[in-house]
Design an enzyme around this catalytic site. Structure first.
Site, PDB file in Angstrom:
ATOM      1  CG  HIS A  84      54.088   8.833  31.108  1.00 50.91           C
ATOM      2  ND1 HIS A  84      53.354   7.932  30.243  1.00 50.91           N
ATOM      3  CD2 HIS A  84      55.352   8.317  31.026  1.00 50.91           C
ATOM      4  CE1 HIS A  84      54.139   7.263  29.494  1.00 50.91           C
ATOM      5  NE2 HIS A  84      55.403   7.415  29.944  1.00 50.91           N
TER       6      HIS A  84
ATOM      7  CG  HIS B  78      52.158  15.454  27.459  1.00 49.03           C
ATOM      8  ND1 HIS B  78      50.951  15.312  26.593  1.00 49.03           N
ATOM      9  CD2 HIS B  78      52.592  13.993  27.681  1.00 49.03           C
ATOM     10  CE1 HIS B  78      50.756  13.763  26.637  1.00 49.03           C
ATOM     11  NE2 HIS B  78      51.762  13.096  27.038  1.00 49.03           N
TER      12      HIS B  78
ATOM     13  CG  ASP C 109      49.346  18.224  27.282  1.00 53.88           C
ATOM     14  OD1 ASP C 109      48.243  18.985  26.874  1.00 53.88           O
ATOM     15  OD2 ASP C 109      50.183  17.863  26.314  1.00 53.88           O
TER      16      ASP C 109
END
Length: 314
Positions: free
Chosen positions: A181, A222, A226
């Site tokens: 994302h 996450h 990340d």
């Protein structure tokens, strides 16, 4: 009032038709790049699906972001997805604004070629990282006890190739060390930062990217690493690839859509060619090669120049 609306509608329709013709011509020249970028989106999804088969749930790793940010809970996981959907749709609509607005700076086809190049490069790095090291996913459906944490061995190749879209993408596990994302969000924000025209939207876009980062960690989708890796890696990828790609023509200056930009290599080659012609005298106006005669110590052009000098002497 009706006459005004009709006149503006007619202008808008002509603008749409003209822009469509221009973009179709660009699409015919660049469709291979767009198709390759779209195909790689499927490959990226397939790779994420594949690593899910390797995922083994375990204790959630220690994470500074988990200590600092309060946990939103499984029932509020939709918040980060809503923000991402807003970012994605907003950017998508912006790339098609040349079809509607008179003031425009980009070509839709060319800007998407550029965006897909950024996405593909970042996603290649992402695939390498999550296949190099598999970590236990922090998301709720990836934890021990969840039926979705482990995938049974596929019964056929077709089961893997179909990737169970969209459920398989939403409930994936193991594709960590790089937030997908955040890749999309940062690529979109960086692209608008360069080609957008509204400064307040640029500031707002960066604010949304920061909020999105915090929501991803707070939703436990996450680990913090990340998000951090995505922030500096995507910026580096965009920086270096943007230098290699040819510059987009600036429509605000009224440049022709068919005069597409040259790459740096082409520009250097063209400059060398022009310098070579200049040294050999090929670029000089043919009129400057007319015979010249020296009269009274001065160089005069043959023809009218000498005749005028003679007349003046008489």
């Amino acid at each position: 009032m009706t006459l005004y609306i009709g006149r503006e509608a007619s202008k808008l329709w002509k603008r749409i038709c003209s822009e469509t013709t221009t973009e179709i011509n660009l699409l015919l020249d660049n469709w291979k790049y767009l198709l390759a970028g779209l195909i790689f989106q499927y490959i990226h999804g397939l790779a994420a699906r594949g690593v899910h088969y390797l995922h083994r749930p375990g204790p959630t790793l220690q994470d500074l972001g988990f200590y600092i940010l309060p946990e939103l809970g499984q029932d509020k996981a939709y918040i980060s997805e809503t923000v991402f959907t807003f970012v994605f749709l907003s950017f998508l609509l912006w790339t098609f604004h040349p079809f509607i607005f008179k003031s425009k700076k980009i070509y839709t086809v060319l800007v998407w070629c550029r965006v897909l190049a950024f996405l593909v490069a970042s996603q290649i790095l992402r695939i390498i990282t999550f296949y190099s090291t598999q970590l236990p996913g922090p998301n709720y459906h990836c934890r021990e006890g969840s039926k979705l944490a482990r995938l049974p061995k596929p019964e056929s190749v077709l089961e893997v190739l179909l990737i169970n879209f969209p459920r398989g993408v939403i409930y994936g596990c193991g594709d960590l060390i790089f937030s997908s994302h955040m890749i999309f969000t940062l690529v979109f924000v960086l692209t608008y930062q360069k080609y957008g025209t509204r400064s307040f939207i640029k500031h707002f876009a960066w604010l949304v990217a920061i909020v999105q980062s915090l929501l991803i960690v707070a939703s436990r989708k996450h680990y913090t690493v990340d998000v951090v890796v995505a922030w500096y890696t995507v910026n580096l990828v965009v920086f270096f690839i943007d230098k290699k790609l040819p510059e987009l023509p600036d429509r605000s200056s009224g440049s022709s859509p068919m005069l597409l930009p040259l790459s740096t290599k082409d520009k250097d080659s063209k400059t060398k060619e022009e310098n070579h012609k200049l040294l050999n005298g090929n670029s000089v106006d043919p009129a400057d090669w007319r015979p010249r005669t020296q009269v009274n110590g001065k160089i005069q052009e043959d023809g009218n120049g000498i005749h005028d000098t003679a007349m003046n002497g008489a």
